[in-house]
Design a protein around this motif. Structure first.
Motif, short mmCIF file in Angstrom:
data_model
loop_
_atom_site.label_atom_id
_atom_site.label_comp_id
_atom_site.label_asym_id
_atom_site.label_seq_id
_atom_site.Cartn_x
_atom_site.Cartn_y
_atom_site.Cartn_z
N PHE A 113 0.83 -1.20 0.00
CA PHE A 113 0.00 0.00 0.00
C PHE A 113 0.87 1.25 0.00
O PHE A 113 1.82 1.36 0.79
CB PHE A 113 -0.93 -0.01 1.21
N HIS A 114 0.55 2.18 -0.91
CA HIS A 114 1.36 3.38 -1.09
C HIS A 114 0.48 4.62 -1.05
O HIS A 114 -0.41 4.80 -1.88
CB HIS A 114 2.10 3.32 -2.43
N GLY A 115 0.73 5.50 -0.07
CA GLY A 115 0.06 6.79 -0.01
C GLY A 115 -1.41 6.72 0.36
O GLY A 115 -1.88 5.78 1.01
N HIS A 116 -2.14 7.74 -0.09
CA HIS A 116 -3.54 7.91 0.28
C HIS A 116 -4.33 8.35 -0.96
O HIS A 116 -3.83 9.11 -1.79
CB HIS A 116 -3.67 8.98 1.37
N ALA A 117 -5.57 7.87 -1.07
CA ALA A 117 -6.42 8.23 -2.21
C ALA A 117 -7.82 8.56 -1.74
O ALA A 117 -8.34 7.96 -0.79
CB ALA A 117 -6.46 7.09 -3.23
N ILE A 118 -8.46 9.51 -2.43
CA ILE A 118 -9.84 9.92 -2.14
C ILE A 118 -10.61 9.98 -3.45
O ILE A 118 -10.09 10.43 -4.47
CB ILE A 118 -9.88 11.30 -1.46
N GLU A 119 -11.86 9.50 -3.41
CA GLU A 119 -12.75 9.60 -4.57
C GLU A 119 -13.97 10.42 -4.22
O GLU A 119 -14.59 10.22 -3.17
CB GLU A 119 -13.18 8.21 -5.03
N CYS A 120 -14.33 11.35 -5.09
CA CYS A 120 -15.56 12.13 -4.96
C CYS A 120 -16.48 11.75 -6.13
O CYS A 120 -16.06 11.78 -7.29
CB CYS A 120 -15.27 13.63 -5.02
N ARG A 121 -17.73 11.42 -5.79
CA ARG A 121 -18.70 11.09 -6.83
C ARG A 121 -19.39 12.37 -7.30
O ARG A 121 -20.15 12.98 -6.55
CB ARG A 121 -19.75 10.11 -6.31
N ILE A 122 -19.12 12.75 -8.54
CA ILE A 122 -19.70 13.97 -9.09
C ILE A 122 -21.02 13.59 -9.77
O ILE A 122 -21.03 12.88 -10.78
CB ILE A 122 -18.76 14.64 -10.11
N ASN A 123 -22.12 14.07 -9.20
CA ASN A 123 -23.45 13.73 -9.73
C ASN A 123 -24.13 14.92 -10.38
O ASN A 123 -23.86 16.08 -10.03
CB ASN A 123 -24.36 13.23 -8.60
N ALA A 124 -25.03 14.63 -11.32
CA ALA A 124 -25.86 15.66 -11.93
C ALA A 124 -27.04 15.92 -11.02
O ALA A 124 -28.17 15.50 -11.26
CB ALA A 124 -26.33 15.21 -13.32
N GLU A 125 -26.75 16.60 -9.91
CA GLU A 125 -27.74 16.87 -8.87
C GLU A 125 -27.49 18.23 -8.25
O GLU A 125 -26.35 18.72 -8.26
CB GLU A 125 -27.66 15.81 -7.76
#
Length: 447
Positions: free
Chosen positions: A329-341
């Motif tokens: 495991f290397h580093g850190h990751a973030i995901e944002c869900r971009i919605n049509a809302e």
């Protein structure tokens, strides 16, 4: 290895699978409704087949049409993506009967984990910690009161065949319990055609932690670490990160090992996600998803392993490409869900995207199937795309995310981008100090 894979999905996940196939030298077929004739995955696939009008039941959920598309094009495997038919045991069985490989687990494993009560029993048998509660469906109110008193209030009533937050009600006292049971049963019957419910202890301030697992179907299993999916609205994930800010190395290794051994013992094949509520150092199983998850890219970012490649390899009989000791495991990751809302009311905002510009630079990934001039149809999930950011540590990842959100442009419709720009500047989020109730409280305070 497969010669031709049919992708039974749409939008960004269809494009994600298509790209993996092209990298592996595999021909691609996509199916689409009439509403998606101009979609990016349709434009880029080697072949495409229109399978019906816009309503999902007449197109993306039409098993007969999808099997026919396989036979017409000569596809020898189907990747279901997520949603639609990805956890449909009948679909997996029908494909097998037609000598077409379903890129996923067996129909039997889908059935076991699709029934929340049977899934909990199976998890318990495999040594996975579970939330205290009923051993099966609760049919009598008297029995429900006895169980609730034994485990202590508050309790949560859940639909056995449930998902997406439907058929879930909380009772804080015995006085609440009868109404909660009636409401949960009614919602479950309306949503799933099955009114069976069960009872669990309701945790006050848990985090939602999920472990990415893979099995080869022959007794080997590995885990790819955990993801923290605690930022949710109405039980729908909004922001996911890996690793979790709440876990230490010992907890991470322990729960990962438990899950990998369970998958091996189950004889499971392909990708899966074992989901937990985590509170006060304890993990409590809630469900297993027998498919690829929307948030899989954060795991890919910190491991450097393409999970779709791995799915295809396992389904083709090639086994797992890595051993547990190979996964780092290397580093850190973030995901944002971009919605049509709308970013506050979350009202869907279909329409034409007049301008679309994605951020770039080191550690930035955008999974999206839209483009300038693309018309968001009103018939499907509102996900426009996913912004995935990776950094050497969480601080760098957050700084990079802030910059990427500022660069992201989607004009012509309303999106949830403003919400994420607010969140990335919030002190609780910066400190990783949040639970599954945090976002709804934050949104309520802003009204």
């Amino acid at each position: 290895m497969f010669q031709k894979i049919l992708i039974a999905n749409r939008g960004e996940i269809a494009l994600r699978v298509l790209r993996a196939c092209k990298e592996l030298g595999i021909q691609t077929v996509v199916v689409h409704s009439t509403a998606d004739a101009d979609a990016m995955h349709v434009r880029l696939a080697d072949e495409s087949v229109c399978i019906g009008p816009p309503p999902s039941r007449d197109s993306y959920l039409n098993i007969h049409q999808i099997v026919a598309a396989c036979e017409i094009t000569g596809a020898d495997a189907v990747h279901p993506g997520y949603g639609f038919l990805s956890e449909n045991a009948k679909f997996a069985d029908i494909l097998a009967a037609h000598n077409i490989t379903f890129i996923g687990p067996t129909g039997d494993h889908i059935r076991i984990m699709g029934d929340k009560i049977e899934a909990k029993r199976t998890a318990k048998r495999l040594g996975i910690p579970v939330v205290p509660g009923s051993d099966g469906a609760v049919t009598e109110d008297k029995e429900a009161k006895r169980i609730a008193a034994a485990i202590g209030y508050p309790v949560i009533i859940k639909a056995s065949a449930g998902g997406g937050g439907r058929g879930m009600k909380v009772a804080h006292s015995e006085a609440d319990l009868e109404v909660a049971l009636q409401t949960a049963r009614s919602e479950a019957d309306a949503a799933f055609g099955d009114d069976a419910v069960y009872i669990e202890k309701y945790l006050q301030k848990p985090r939602h932690i999920e472990v990415q697992v893979f099995g080869d179907g022959a007794g080997r299993g590995v885990h790819f670490g955990e993801r923290d999916c605690s930022l949710q609205r109405r039980h729908q994930k909004v922001w996911e990160e890996a690793p979790s800010p709440a876990l230490n190395a010992e907890e991470r290794s322990h729960i990962g090992g438990v899950c990998a051994r369970a998958i091996a013992d189950l004889g499971y094949s392909g990708a899966g996600t074992i989901e937990f509520l985590y509170e006060d150092g304890e993990f409590y199983f809630i469900e297993m998803n027998t498919r690829l998850q929307v948030e899989h890219p954060v795991t890919e970012a910190i491991t450097g392993i393409d999970l779709v490649h791995e799915q295809i390899r396992v389904a083709s009989g090639g086994g797992l490409s890595v051993r547990q000791e190979d996964i780092r495991f290397h580093g850190h990751a973030i995901e944002c869900r971009i919605n049509a809302e709308d970013p506050r009311t979350f009202t869907p905002s279909p329409g034409t995207i007049t301008h679309f510009h994605t951020p770039g630079g080191l550690g930035i990934r955008v999974d999206s199937g839209v483009y300038s001039g693309y018309k968001i149809p009103p018939y499907y999930d509102s996900l426009i795309g996913k912004l995935i950011v990776h950094g050497r540590n969480r601080v760098e990842c957050m700084m990079r995310l802030r910059r990427a959100l500022d660069e992201f442009v989607v004009d012509g419709i309303r999106t949830t981008l403003p919400l994420f720009r607010d969140l990335v500047g919030n002190a609780d989020i910066a400190n990783g100090d949040y639970d599954i109730h945090w976002l709804e409280k934050y949104l309520a305070e802003g009204e």
